[in-house]
Design an enzyme around this catalytic site. Structure first.
Site, mmCIF file in Angstrom:
data_model
loop_
_atom_site.group_PDB
_atom_site.id
_atom_site.type_symbol
_atom_site.label_atom_id
_atom_site.label_comp_id
_atom_site.label_asym_id
_atom_site.label_seq_id
_atom_site.Cartn_x
_atom_site.Cartn_y
_atom_site.Cartn_z
ATOM 1 N N HIS A 92 7.903 -0.554 1.791
ATOM 2 C CA HIS A 92 7.031 -0.714 2.952
ATOM 3 C C HIS A 92 6.034 0.432 3.146
ATOM 4 C CE1 HIS A 92 10.419 -3.288 5.045
ATOM 5 N NE2 HIS A 92 9.860 -3.919 4.035
ATOM 6 N N HIS A 132 10.163 -5.177 9.155
ATOM 7 C CA HIS A 132 9.561 -5.540 7.869
ATOM 8 C C HIS A 132 8.083 -5.827 8.150
ATOM 9 C CE1 HIS A 132 13.379 -5.934 5.610
ATOM 10 N NE2 HIS A 132 13.831 -5.997 6.842
HETATM 11 P P1 FAD Z 1 -0.841 -6.044 -0.672
HETATM 12 O O1 FAD Z 1 -0.318 -7.346 -0.228
HETATM 13 O O2 FAD Z 1 -0.022 -5.264 -1.636
HETATM 14 O O3 FAD Z 1 -2.288 -6.331 -1.271
HETATM 15 C C1 FAD Z 1 -3.023 -5.450 -2.077
HETATM 16 C C2 FAD Z 1 -3.766 -6.273 -3.127
HETATM 17 O O4 FAD Z 1 -4.794 -5.485 -3.707
HETATM 18 C C3 FAD Z 1 -2.857 -6.717 -4.272
HETATM 19 O O5 FAD Z 1 -3.063 -8.086 -4.539
HETATM 20 C C4 FAD Z 1 -3.298 -5.832 -5.417
HETATM 21 O O6 FAD Z 1 -3.074 -6.406 -6.684
HETATM 22 C C5 FAD Z 1 -4.769 -5.644 -5.106
HETATM 23 N N1 FAD Z 1 -5.362 -4.430 -5.678
HETATM 24 C C6 FAD Z 1 -4.887 -3.166 -5.602
HETATM 25 N N2 FAD Z 1 -5.705 -2.317 -6.267
HETATM 26 C C7 FAD Z 1 -6.727 -3.066 -6.755
HETATM 27 C C8 FAD Z 1 -7.882 -2.764 -7.531
HETATM 28 N N3 FAD Z 1 -8.164 -1.509 -7.957
HETATM 29 N N4 FAD Z 1 -8.740 -3.782 -7.854
HETATM 30 C C9 FAD Z 1 -8.484 -5.059 -7.436
HETATM 31 N N5 FAD Z 1 -7.386 -5.384 -6.721
HETATM 32 C C10 FAD Z 1 -6.526 -4.405 -6.377
HETATM 33 N N6 FAD Z 1 7.678 -7.074 3.865
HETATM 34 C C11 FAD Z 1 8.267 -7.887 4.759
HETATM 35 O O7 FAD Z 1 7.782 -8.021 5.883
HETATM 36 N N7 FAD Z 1 9.421 -8.562 4.437
HETATM 37 C C12 FAD Z 1 10.026 -8.421 3.229
HETATM 38 O O8 FAD Z 1 11.051 -9.046 2.973
HETATM 39 C C13 FAD Z 1 9.429 -7.552 2.281
HETATM 40 N N8 FAD Z 1 9.990 -7.346 1.062
HETATM 41 C C14 FAD Z 1 9.275 -6.674 0.108
HETATM 42 C C15 FAD Z 1 9.745 -6.663 -1.209
HETATM 43 C C16 FAD Z 1 8.960 -6.108 -2.222
HETATM 44 C C17 FAD Z 1 9.488 -6.094 -3.637
HETATM 45 C C18 FAD Z 1 7.681 -5.573 -1.925
HETATM 46 C C19 FAD Z 1 6.790 -5.009 -3.005
HETATM 47 C C20 FAD Z 1 7.220 -5.556 -0.619
HETATM 48 C C21 FAD Z 1 8.012 -6.093 0.403
HETATM 49 N N9 FAD Z 1 7.569 -6.142 1.717
HETATM 50 C C22 FAD Z 1 8.206 -6.912 2.633
HETATM 51 C C23 FAD Z 1 6.365 -5.402 2.128
HETATM 52 C C24 FAD Z 1 5.154 -6.294 2.350
HETATM 53 O O9 FAD Z 1 5.115 -7.346 1.414
HETATM 54 C C25 FAD Z 1 3.899 -5.427 2.224
HETATM 55 O O10 FAD Z 1 4.031 -4.313 3.080
HETATM 56 C C26 FAD Z 1 2.623 -6.152 2.607
HETATM 57 O O11 FAD Z 1 2.565 -7.406 1.962
HETATM 58 C C27 FAD Z 1 1.418 -5.304 2.245
HETATM 59 O O12 FAD Z 1 0.228 -5.996 2.507
HETATM 60 P P2 FAD Z 1 -1.194 -5.355 2.146
HETATM 61 O O13 FAD Z 1 -2.212 -6.369 2.448
HETATM 62 O O14 FAD Z 1 -1.289 -4.013 2.806
HETATM 63 O O15 FAD Z 1 -1.129 -5.058 0.573
#
Ligand code: FAD
Length: 567
Positions: A501, A547
């Site tokens: 997270h 979460h």
């Molecule tokens: P992300 O969803 O990670 O999006 C970032 C995106 O940017 C990705 O698609 C990535 O590929 C892309 N990206 C990054 N760098 C570049 C680049 N240079 N060029 C182009 N694209 C790029 N949360 C919960 O609430 N419940 C759960 O059960 C839970 N379990 C989890 C289990 C795992 C294994 C993981 C990894 C996370 C979990 N989380 C959970 C956490 C939650 O999923 C994340 O905190 C949340 O989805 C993050 O959202 P975001 O939009 O900040 O980033």
């Protein structure tokens, strides 16, 4: 050129892509480094969630730097690298945090728009509660009157019965310390207690930002989503109102793992960074937006002196506490048996039934340290009703780092520290975007953090000693057998890793404050820059006590409103 270029088709990025393209006159390009999520069985099947990472094509496959608070261990640090980002790779638990979590964001940013009272509307817009696919009666498992049935992302309660379900629920009436909570989302202004997990799934399938927000916007001609597009950096494009503008994005074919040939695309209005708490600070630093001391060794010219980029990182430490159990009611024997798992996957593939159609977790719970245990510490919780730690119940050996022994049946109560006071960092050490940054969550680095995680272990041992477990749990496994604080702290340092997270690496402060205080303003525009906004969990000034995918969706829903209002 496009009106908006979104970097990252992740959890938050695809919400923005959907909302901005509701207006057919607005054009949006999304650049995603990862692959498609379509027809990927591990991604689609809820119980296979833990197999999506680490060390797979769906994962960035990061590793953290050695953690002094964890006996200098390192461990894998999964982040989704596919459409939907981490929402396609996570364990699907779905919550919204406490009202106090959001009110603290509002206070820190001097923007009441982030307060719970305002943010509640985005839950309504976002969620779509659907019945569990086994059709069981869900009375008292969630409070329907508080939820929405009309939003984008499907949320449902667990299906099927685990051996341990009745024991967990019975304990909530046997021990006053662990009351029953009839809605674990936080929507009832009460996260304390134990109840049924709500998950982003529908009818035996994962629901992600890709299967929901993207799927419902995908046919719009004004939306373009490009996969395998690795963003290298943002390029400065002159100035707007005296601020350096960054409306140009440079990217390469991710499959080649080289930055040549590099392509460029221009946003007429804004570039929106949604690359997540690791990717976003990496891209900022590669673009010359960061702490001069971080950029100088790499000879990257400082375009915006923004010293908090990549700092303030928070994460929830996760500690698997494993008990041995009698009989074979746990899932361990099934999970060790490749043909049994194969048969279960076939059953899921043909009918979306069986344990593969369910999440790995059926119940979870939240608790606070009492005032005696808080003595000598400043309470880091967002408020007096926000939890300090979490308990997650699994009917099998669930340790993301250590694999199950060859024999034995187990019950796992994972505990997570929800209010860490340790802060870590994300720092580039190469100008090559394909080289992973140094990721240092700085786990269990403070007295409060080790104290609280140790107390969480004592709490779950009290939980497991309830009469409900007397014929099931036979003992503690390994270092969980320790009895003194020092032994349990050693158990924590030896086994803690992450709930995955990370937040706060591009954190938000009041718009009136300079970049020395934080990276983005309360409208998520980057301090000192024009044409550049950040919409992902990196902007949260504090990690929420839950979460965080729900908060990521809520944040992105409001950000879409802010972007539309400023257009
Ligand atoms: P992300 O969803 O990670 O999006 C970032 C995106 O940017 C990705 O698609 C990535 O590929 C892309 N990206 C990054 N760098 C570049 C680049 N240079 N060029 C182009 N694209 C790029 N949360 C919960 O609430 N419940 C759960 O059960 C839970 N379990 C989890 C289990 C795992 C294994 C993981 C990894 C996370 C979990 N989380 C959970 C956490 C939650 O999923 C994340 O905190 C949340 O989805 C993050 O959202 P975001 O939009 O900040 O980033």
């Amino acid at each position: 050129t496009y009106d908006y270029v979104i970097v990252g088709a992740g959890n938050a990025g695809l919400v923005i892509a959907n909302r901005l393209t509701e207006n057919p006159a607005t054009t949006v390009l999304v650049l995603e480094a990862g692959i498609s999520d379509q027809n990927q069985i591990p991604v689609m099947a809820p119980f296979l969630g833990p197999s999506v990472t680490p060390d797979t094509p769906y994962d960035w496959n990061y590793t953290v730097v050695a953690q002094p608070g964890l006996d200098n261990r390192t461990y894998p640090y999964p982040r989704g690298r596919l459409l939907g980002g981490s929402s396609s790779a996570n364990y699907m638990i779905h919550q919204y945090g406490t009202n106090e979590d959001w009110n603290r964001v509002a206070a820190v940013s001097s923007d009441q728009g982030w307060s719970w009272n305002n943010m509640k509307q985005y839950i309504k817009r976002h969620e779509k509660i659907v019945p569990p696919s086994d059709g069981h009666n869900t009375t008292d498992q969630l409070i329907p009157s508080l939820h929405s049935f009309t939003g984008e992302l499907q949320i449902s309660l667990p299906i099927g019965n685990q051996t341990t379900d009745p024991f967990v629920i019975a304990t909530t009436s046997q021990l006053k310390e662990f009351p029953y909570n009839e809605d674990t989302s936080g929507i009832n202004n009460n996260l304390l207690g134990i109840g049924w997990a709500q998950s982003s799934m529908d009818d035996g399938l994962r629901a992600s930002s890709s299967s929901s927000y993207l799927a419902s916007a995908n046919s719009r001609p004004n939306l373009t989503v490009m996969i395998n597009a690795m963003v290298i950096k943002l390029l400065s494009t002159g100035s707007t109102n005296g601020l350096k503008a960054f409306r140009n994005v440079q990217f390469a074919d991710a499959r080649t793992k080289t930055v040549t040939p590099a392509f460029q695309v221009q946003a007429r209005k804004e570039v929106i960074l949604s690359a997540g708490s690791v990717g976003t600070p990496q891209i900022l630093q590669l673009s010359g937006i960061g702490a001069p001391a971080d950029l100088a060794p790499l000879h990257i010219p400082v375009l915006i002196n923004s010293p908090q980029v990549g700092r303030n990182m928070q994460d929830h430490p996760l500690l698997p506490n494993i008990f041995t159990v009698s009989g074979n009611g746990s899932l361990d024997d099934t999970l060790r048996n490749a043909s049994a798992v194969g048969a279960a996957i076939s059953q899921w593939a043909s009918s979306k039934t069986g344990f593969i159609a369910n999440n790995v977790i059926n119940q979870l719970g939240f608790a606070r340290l009492n005032s005696t245990l808080l003595k000598g510490f400043t309470d880091p919780a967002a408020g007096p009703t926000s939890p300090h730690y979490e308990m997650i119940f699994a009917n099998f050996w669930l340790d993301p780092v250590v694999t199950v022994p060859a024999t034995g049946n187990f019950f796992t109560i994972l505990t997570a520290l929800l209010t860490p006071t340790s802060r870590g960092s994300v720092k580039i050490h190469s100008t090559n975007p394909f080289v992973a940054p140094l990721i240092d969550p700085n786990m269990l680095a403070t007295d409060f953090d080790i104290h609280t995680i140790t107390e969480s272990v004592k709490a779950i041992k009290r939980f497991a000693a309830a009469p409900a477990w007397s014929n099931y749990i036979t003992g503690a496994f390994g270092t969980l057998n320790g009895t003194t604080d020092a032994q349990l702290a050693a158990h924590a340092r030896l086994h803690t890793s992450t709930v995955f997270h990370p937040t706060s690496t591009a954190s938000m402060t009041a718009t009136s404050k300079s970049p020395s205080s934080g990276v983005v303003n309360s409208d998520l525009t980057v301090k000192g820059a024009a044409g550049l906004r950040i919409v992902d969990l990196s902007v949260l000034p504090f990690i929420p006590s839950c979460h965080p995918q729900g908060p990521a969706y809520m944040l992105a829903e409001r950000a879409a409103d802010l972007i539309k209002a400023s257009a």
